[in-house]
Design a protein around this motif. Sequence first.
Motif, PDB file in Angstrom:
ATOM      1  N   ALA A 132       0.829  -1.205   0.000  1.00 21.88           N
ATOM      2  CA  ALA A 132       0.000   0.000   0.000  1.00 21.88           C
ATOM      3  C   ALA A 132       0.864   1.257   0.000  1.00 21.88           C
ATOM      4  O   ALA A 132       0.595   2.222  -0.731  1.00 21.88           O
ATOM      5  CB  ALA A 132      -0.939  -0.008   1.210  1.00 21.88           C
ATOM      6  N   PHE A 133       1.926   1.252   0.803  1.00 22.80           N
ATOM      7  CA  PHE A 133       2.791   2.424   0.840  1.00 22.80           C
ATOM      8  C   PHE A 133       3.547   2.582  -0.482  1.00 22.80           C
ATOM      9  O   PHE A 133       3.714   3.693  -0.987  1.00 22.80           O
ATOM     10  CB  PHE A 133       3.781   2.321   1.998  1.00 22.80           C
ATOM     11  CG  PHE A 133       4.745   3.476   2.066  1.00 22.80           C
ATOM     12  CD1 PHE A 133       4.286   4.777   2.181  1.00 22.80           C
ATOM     13  CD2 PHE A 133       6.117   3.261   1.989  1.00 22.80           C
ATOM     14  CE1 PHE A 133       5.167   5.849   2.228  1.00 22.80           C
ATOM     15  CE2 PHE A 133       6.998   4.326   2.031  1.00 22.80           C
ATOM     16  CZ  PHE A 133       6.526   5.618   2.145  1.00 22.80           C
ATOM     17  N   TRP A 134       3.987   1.471  -1.047  1.00 25.10           N
ATOM     18  CA  TRP A 134       4.674   1.528  -2.348  1.00 25.10           C
ATOM     19  C   TRP A 134       3.773   2.183  -3.392  1.00 25.10           C
ATOM     20  O   TRP A 134       4.226   2.991  -4.197  1.00 25.10           O
ATOM     21  CB  TRP A 134       5.081   0.125  -2.767  1.00 25.10           C
ATOM     22  CG  TRP A 134       5.653   0.055  -4.151  1.00 25.10           C
ATOM     23  CD1 TRP A 134       6.916   0.373  -4.542  1.00 25.10           C
ATOM     24  CD2 TRP A 134       4.960  -0.357  -5.326  1.00 25.10           C
ATOM     25  NE1 TRP A 134       7.056   0.191  -5.894  1.00 25.10           N
ATOM     26  CE2 TRP A 134       5.874  -0.264  -6.400  1.00 25.10           C
ATOM     27  CE3 TRP A 134       3.660  -0.803  -5.581  1.00 25.10           C
ATOM     28  CZ2 TRP A 134       5.527  -0.591  -7.711  1.00 25.10           C
ATOM     29  CZ3 TRP A 134       3.323  -1.131  -6.878  1.00 25.10           C
ATOM     30  CH2 TRP A 134       4.242  -1.034  -7.924  1.00 25.10           C
ATOM     31  N   ARG A 135       2.485   1.855  -3.368  1.00 20.85           N
ATOM     32  CA  ARG A 135       1.561   2.450  -4.333  1.00 20.85           C
ATOM     33  C   ARG A 135       1.362   3.941  -4.057  1.00 20.85           C
ATOM     34  O   ARG A 135       1.160   4.724  -4.984  1.00 20.85           O
ATOM     35  CB  ARG A 135       0.226   1.706  -4.326  1.00 20.85           C
ATOM     36  CG  ARG A 135       0.357   0.254  -4.776  1.00 20.85           C
ATOM     37  CD  ARG A 135      -0.971  -0.429  -5.017  1.00 20.85           C
ATOM     38  NE  ARG A 135      -0.760  -1.831  -5.373  1.00 20.85           N
ATOM     39  CZ  ARG A 135      -0.382  -2.246  -6.577  1.00 20.85           C
ATOM     40  NH1 ARG A 135      -0.171  -1.367  -7.548  1.00 20.85           N
ATOM     41  NH2 ARG A 135      -0.192  -3.527  -6.824  1.00 20.85           N
ATOM     42  N   GLU A 136       1.461   4.340  -2.789  1.00 16.66           N
ATOM     43  CA  GLU A 136       1.334   5.760  -2.464  1.00 16.66           C
ATOM     44  C   GLU A 136       2.479   6.584  -3.051  1.00 16.66           C
ATOM     45  O   GLU A 136       2.339   7.786  -3.277  1.00 16.66           O
ATOM     46  CB  GLU A 136       1.300   5.958  -0.941  1.00 16.66           C
ATOM     47  CG  GLU A 136       0.008   5.514  -0.275  1.00 16.66           C
ATOM     48  CD  GLU A 136       0.027   5.794   1.221  1.00 16.66           C
ATOM     49  OE1 GLU A 136       1.040   6.351   1.717  1.00 16.66           O
ATOM     50  OE2 GLU A 136      -0.959   5.455   1.900  1.00 16.66           O
ATOM     51  N   THR A 137       3.619   5.947  -3.282  1.00 13.02           N
ATOM     52  CA  THR A 137       4.783   6.685  -3.781  1.00 13.02           C
ATOM     53  C   THR A 137       4.761   6.868  -5.301  1.00 13.02           C
ATOM     54  O   THR A 137       5.731   7.372  -5.869  1.00 13.02           O
ATOM     55  CB  THR A 137       6.086   5.954  -3.401  1.00 13.02           C
ATOM     56  OG1 THR A 137       6.122   4.663  -4.029  1.00 13.02           O
ATOM     57  CG2 THR A 137       6.197   5.783  -1.889  1.00 13.02           C
ATOM     58  N   ALA A 138       3.657   6.498  -5.946  1.00 16.07           N
ATOM     59  CA  ALA A 138       3.600   6.560  -7.415  1.00 16.07           C
ATOM     60  C   ALA A 138       3.845   7.971  -7.948  1.00 16.07           C
ATOM     61  O   ALA A 138       4.354   8.147  -9.056  1.00 16.07           O
ATOM     62  CB  ALA A 138       2.246   6.036  -7.899  1.00 16.07           C
ATOM     63  N   GLN A 139       3.502   8.997  -7.172  1.00 14.55           N
ATOM     64  CA  GLN A 139       3.649  10.373  -7.634  1.00 14.55           C
ATOM     65  C   GLN A 139       5.012  10.979  -7.290  1.00 14.55           C
ATOM     66  O   GLN A 139       5.274  12.131  -7.623  1.00 14.55           O
ATOM     67  CB  GLN A 139       2.543  11.238  -7.015  1.00 14.55           C
ATOM     68  CG  GLN A 139       1.129  10.740  -7.314  1.00 14.55           C
ATOM     69  CD  GLN A 139       0.884  10.590  -8.815  1.00 14.55           C
ATOM     70  OE1 GLN A 139       1.241  11.470  -9.600  1.00 14.55           O
ATOM     71  NE2 GLN A 139       0.272   9.477  -9.196  1.00 14.55           N
ATOM     72  N   ASP A 140       5.858  10.230  -6.622  1.00 10.66           N
ATOM     73  CA  ASP A 140       7.185  10.733  -6.261  1.00 10.66           C
ATOM     74  C   ASP A 140       8.227   9.673  -6.616  1.00 10.66           C
ATOM     75  O   ASP A 140       8.426   8.713  -5.878  1.00 10.66           O
ATOM     76  CB  ASP A 140       7.238  11.066  -4.772  1.00 10.66           C
ATOM     77  CG  ASP A 140       8.592  11.638  -4.358  1.00 10.66           C
ATOM     78  OD1 ASP A 140       9.220  12.321  -5.181  1.00 10.66           O
ATOM     79  OD2 ASP A 140       9.024  11.382  -3.218  1.00 10.66           O
ATOM     80  N   ALA A 141       8.867   9.854  -7.756  1.00 11.93           N
ATOM     81  CA  ALA A 141       9.768   8.833  -8.286  1.00 11.93           C
ATOM     82  C   ALA A 141      10.942   8.551  -7.356  1.00 11.93           C
ATOM     83  O   ALA A 141      11.364   7.396  -7.204  1.00 11.93           O
ATOM     84  CB  ALA A 141      10.286   9.261  -9.664  1.00 11.93           C
ATOM     85  N   GLN A 142      11.478   9.581  -6.695  1.00 13.70           N
ATOM     86  CA  GLN A 142      12.618   9.356  -5.815  1.00 13.70           C
ATOM     87  C   GLN A 142      12.222   8.513  -4.606  1.00 13.70           C
ATOM     88  O   GLN A 142      12.939   7.586  -4.216  1.00 13.70           O
ATOM     89  CB  GLN A 142      13.211  10.693  -5.369  1.00 13.70           C
ATOM     90  CG  GLN A 142      13.917  11.451  -6.488  1.00 13.70           C
ATOM     91  CD  GLN A 142      14.758  12.594  -5.957  1.00 13.70           C
ATOM     92  OE1 GLN A 142      14.706  12.938  -4.783  1.00 13.70           O
ATOM     93  NE2 GLN A 142      15.539  13.196  -6.835  1.00 13.70           N
ATOM     94  N   SER A 143      11.078   8.835  -4.014  1.00 21.24           N
ATOM     95  CA  SER A 143      10.610   8.036  -2.880  1.00 21.24           C
ATOM     96  C   SER A 143      10.339   6.606  -3.309  1.00 21.24           C
ATOM     97  O   SER A 143      10.681   5.650  -2.593  1.00 21.24           O
ATOM     98  CB  SER A 143       9.336   8.652  -2.289  1.00 21.24           C
ATOM     99  OG  SER A 143       9.586   9.938  -1.756  1.00 21.24           O
ATOM    100  N   ARG A 144       9.745   6.441  -4.488  1.00 21.50           N
ATOM    101  CA  ARG A 144       9.453   5.092  -4.954  1.00 21.50           C
ATOM    102  C   ARG A 144      10.729   4.272  -5.115  1.00 21.50           C
ATOM    103  O   ARG A 144      10.790   3.106  -4.712  1.00 21.50           O
ATOM    104  CB  ARG A 144       8.678   5.146  -6.270  1.00 21.50           C
ATOM    105  CG  ARG A 144       8.602   3.775  -6.962  1.00 21.50           C
ATOM    106  CD  ARG A 144       7.419   3.627  -7.875  1.00 21.50           C
ATOM    107  NE  ARG A 144       6.179   3.499  -7.108  1.00 21.50           N
ATOM    108  CZ  ARG A 144       5.044   3.027  -7.630  1.00 21.50           C
ATOM    109  NH1 ARG A 144       4.993   2.654  -8.894  1.00 21.50           N
ATOM    110  NH2 ARG A 144       3.962   2.943  -6.886  1.00 21.50           N
ATOM    111  N   GLN A 145      11.767   4.871  -5.678  1.00 19.63           N
ATOM    112  CA  GLN A 145      12.990   4.107  -5.898  1.00 19.63           C
ATOM    113  C   GLN A 145      13.687   3.760  -4.588  1.00 19.63           C
ATOM    114  O   GLN A 145      14.282   2.685  -4.460  1.00 19.63           O
ATOM    115  CB  GLN A 145      13.923   4.886  -6.828  1.00 19.63           C
ATOM    116  CG  GLN A 145      13.363   4.973  -8.245  1.00 19.63           C
ATOM    117  CD  GLN A 145      14.410   5.369  -9.260  1.00 19.63           C
ATOM    118  OE1 GLN A 145      15.518   4.866  -9.250  1.00 19.63           O
ATOM    119  NE2 GLN A 145      14.049   6.279 -10.141  1.00 19.63           N
ATOM    120  N   LEU A 146      13.589   4.628  -3.599  1.00 20.30           N
ATOM    121  CA  LEU A 146      14.135   4.281  -2.287  1.00 20.30           C
ATOM    122  C   LEU A 146      13.379   3.111  -1.673  1.00 20.30           C
ATOM    123  O   LEU A 146      13.976   2.183  -1.127  1.00 20.30           O
ATOM    124  CB  LEU A 146      14.047   5.490  -1.352  1.00 20.30           C
ATOM    125  CG  LEU A 146      15.263   6.401  -1.222  1.00 20.30           C
ATOM    126  CD1 LEU A 146      15.043   7.422  -0.125  1.00 20.30           C
ATOM    127  CD2 LEU A 146      16.522   5.606  -0.951  1.00 20.30           C
TER     128      LEU A 146
END
Length: 235
Positions: A132-146
């Motif tokens: 769920a948190f991974w999906r929340e990061t869809a709008q922030d590429a840097q957060s998603r990659q971390l």
Amino acid sequence: MIYLLIGLVLLAALVLLGNRFVTANPAALAGTVQTLAGWFLIALAAVFMLTGRIVLGIPLLGLGLGVLGFGSLSGLTGGYNPKKASGQRSRVRTAMVEMELDHDTGVMSGTVLAGGFQSRRLDDLNETELEAFWRETAQDAQSRQLVEAYLDRRLAGWREHFEPDGAERQGSAPGSGPMTDEEAYQILGLAPDAGDAEIRAAHRRLMLRVHPDQGGSGFLAAKINEAKDTLLRRH
């Protein structure tokens, strides 16, 4: 007389080492060898100083004391330190997550900064919550990659479950402006007074942990490279 004294020291050391070798475990044996080496260097330094060769005797005395663990006298040895520094951590922060990497173990841990799981540690989230948190990061590429770098280390095969069709994959993280010195020191896990040699050593150590060729994260590797370049340019 001088050579006789050195010979007696060596003979005593060999006898003691022989007795320890029979009964000691490897760790104890290594400690004995280190102790004997330290006392031998001190004895040799004394011989040099008694014969007027003080220039040779003082460095040997300092080296012997350093080997024996007298850290407060390490200045005599030019900074010799028999113990390796440990406990260093690198920190990378984005809009939604702050991640830490332990230099000694390569273990990653993180804290959620924004979203539905704000203030919670990633280690405390179960697999469903992590998705769920991974999906929340869809709008922030840097957060998603971390987060993906963290998932790669914690959940083998997570992509197969989180990304059934690969439609949500993101490209490279966009730039977010020049990296500050403070960010660079945090990423490399260094104090602000670190010199060039420490910067390069931390960079090499971290790249062994996170380089994509070793199954690590391309995003973190890029951040580590940027941190090194930022600090070396300032120096």
